[in-house]
Scaffold this active site. Structure first.
Site, PDB file in Angstrom:
ATOM      1  N   TYR A  60       0.698  -1.201  -0.006  1.00 20.96           N
ATOM      2  CA  TYR A  60      -0.079  -0.135   0.127  1.00 20.96           C
ATOM      3  C   TYR A  60       1.035   1.079   0.113  1.00 20.96           C
ATOM      4  O   TYR A  60       0.612   2.257  -0.740  1.00 20.96           O
ATOM      5  CB  TYR A  60      -0.876   0.091   1.128  1.00 20.96           C
ATOM      6  CG  TYR A  60      -1.800  -1.338   1.201  1.00 20.96           C
ATOM      7  CD1 TYR A  60      -2.234  -2.008   0.245  1.00 20.96           C
ATOM      8  CD2 TYR A  60      -2.071  -1.820   2.484  1.00 20.96           C
ATOM      9  CE1 TYR A  60      -3.093  -3.071   0.272  1.00 20.96           C
ATOM     10  CE2 TYR A  60      -2.958  -2.809   2.602  1.00 20.96           C
ATOM     11  CZ  TYR A  60      -3.307  -3.576   1.616  1.00 20.96           C
ATOM     12  OH  TYR A  60      -3.989  -4.753   1.554  1.00 20.96           O
ATOM     13  N   LYS A  99     -16.906   2.752   4.157  1.00 20.78           N
ATOM     14  CA  LYS A  99     -17.432   2.660   5.650  1.00 20.78           C
ATOM     15  C   LYS A  99     -17.109   1.789   6.364  1.00 20.78           C
ATOM     16  O   LYS A  99     -16.998   0.670   6.100  1.00 20.78           O
ATOM     17  CB  LYS A  99     -19.046   3.006   5.660  1.00 20.78           C
ATOM     18  CG  LYS A  99     -19.875   1.964   4.993  1.00 20.78           C
ATOM     19  CD  LYS A  99     -19.967   0.662   5.854  1.00 20.78           C
ATOM     20  CE  LYS A  99     -20.262  -0.466   5.105  1.00 20.78           C
ATOM     21  NZ  LYS A  99     -19.848  -1.555   5.671  1.00 20.78           N
ATOM     22  N   THR A 257     -28.600  -2.078  -0.039  1.00 20.32           N
ATOM     23  CA  THR A 257     -28.034  -2.917  -1.051  1.00 20.32           C
ATOM     24  C   THR A 257     -28.692  -3.257  -2.442  1.00 20.32           C
ATOM     25  O   THR A 257     -28.594  -4.408  -2.937  1.00 20.32           O
ATOM     26  CB  THR A 257     -26.953  -4.293  -0.608  1.00 20.32           C
ATOM     27  OG1 THR A 257     -28.197  -5.003  -0.190  1.00 20.32           O
ATOM     28  CG2 THR A 257     -26.111  -3.799   0.602  1.00 20.32           C
TER      29      THR A 257
END
Length: 328
Positions: A60, A99, A257
């Site tokens: 990363y 989130k 969703t």
């Protein structure tokens, strides 16, 4: 130097949500170029770049060194967010993060302040907020379709996940409340406003895993409307909310969703009749990605969205501190 018309996007982490939802929408967004995808291993990153394009990156931190990355999408496990949001902002790059932004108000507010100080965009991806069905519900409330609001209830529950799922790992996924509990909490804030009072909560806790598996939360509005929220990952699947008023009820399923092809069916029930309103299909992932890109490229104002994130972090923390733990 960032292109005037296109945002060069890096992706930090090869999560399932990125593969299934976010990267397909990101690849289809005309204002975004996916230029690099990072994972802990080059093999995993290459699986993603073979499908979505860009350069595979091992590590990363290596992604943040790239001069061709203007903004980073972070779908890492929840408890890794704070560290990598901060490192990304300090590297001078905008951030779209899954989130919850972090697991505390202190960390969230600090990162929002850092982004504002450095004039960078920081947006939490509570994607359901960007589906048009919720705007219709808010309009109906304002128009008095069910009279004065008396109550709100919402649930997001799923069956158990496979052993080893990150949500069962206390120091990585953080349990069910941070993940599934955040949805009904955010829905209540979105539809009812930020001035919600906590009445009580209880969490079902797994002592072996040391994580919260499910729970219930009771809130109320300043005007005395009750708010009942249910979450968990040991249930049948539920994904809904309802609003009760003095003259009727609004009910809506698949609120968090919905697939982009799904046409929501909104039900309004009154004493003497009921009606159904079939709403247009909408693509909440495409909507939030387009908004993020526009905010970066055109300087769009995300202050209201960040204030919603701060309200969420405050209320989630209050609920966690007050909840009674019940061992299963």
């Amino acid at each position: 130097m960032m292109s005037v018309n296109r945002l060069r996007m890096g992706v930090m982490g090869c999560a399932d949500i990125a593969w299934r939802k976010t990267l397909p929408a990101m690849s289809a967004e005309p204002s975004i170029d996916v230029v690099a995808i990072a994972s802990r291993t080059l093999e995993k990153a290459t699986q993603f770049t073979d499908k979505f394009g860009g350069v595979p990156v091992a590590g990363y931190g290596e992604l943040l060194k790239r001069d061709d990355v203007d903004a980073v999408y972070i779908p890492l496990p929840a408890l890794l967010h704070a560290e990598w949001i901060e490192r990304t902002l300090l590297a001078g790059k905008h951030v779209l993060v899954e989130k919850p932004m972090t697991d505390s108000y202190a960390a969230t507010s600090r990162l929002v302040a850092l982004a504002r100080q450095r004039e960078l965009v920081l947006l939490e991806n509570f994607m359901f907020l960007y589906h048009s069905q919720h705007a219709m519900v808010r309009k109906l409330l304002v128009d008095g379709a069910i009279g004065e609001l008396r109550g709100f209830s919402s649930a997001f529950t799923i069956p158990p996940k496979p052993q080893g799922d990150i949500r069962y790992l206390r120091d990585i996924g953080g349990g069910a409340f941070l993940d599934f509990g955040g949805y009904p909490v955010r829905a209540a804030l979105h539809l009812l406003g930020g001035d919600l009072q906590l009445v009580g909560a209880f969490f079902r806790h797994d002592p072996e895993l040391d994580v919260v598996m499910s729970g219930n939360v009771l809130l109320c509005t300043p005007h005395g409307a009750g708010v009942q929220l249910t979450f968990g990952m040991e249930h049948s699947y539920r994904n809904s909310y309802s609003l009760s008023g003095s003259t009727g009820r609004i009910l809506l399923n698949r609120v968090f969703t919905p697939p982009e092809t799904h046409r929501p069916v909104l039900r309004i029930e009154r004493q003497d009749h009921s009606e159904q309103i079939v709403l247009p299909a909408d693509h909440q992932f495409a909507n939030v990605i387009a908004m993020f890109a526009q905010a970066v490229l055109d300087g769009g104002d995300l202050l209201a969205h960040q204030e919603g994130t701060l309200q969420q972090a405050t209320l989630m923390e209050r609920i966690q501190r007050a909840a009674v733990l019940v061992s299963r």
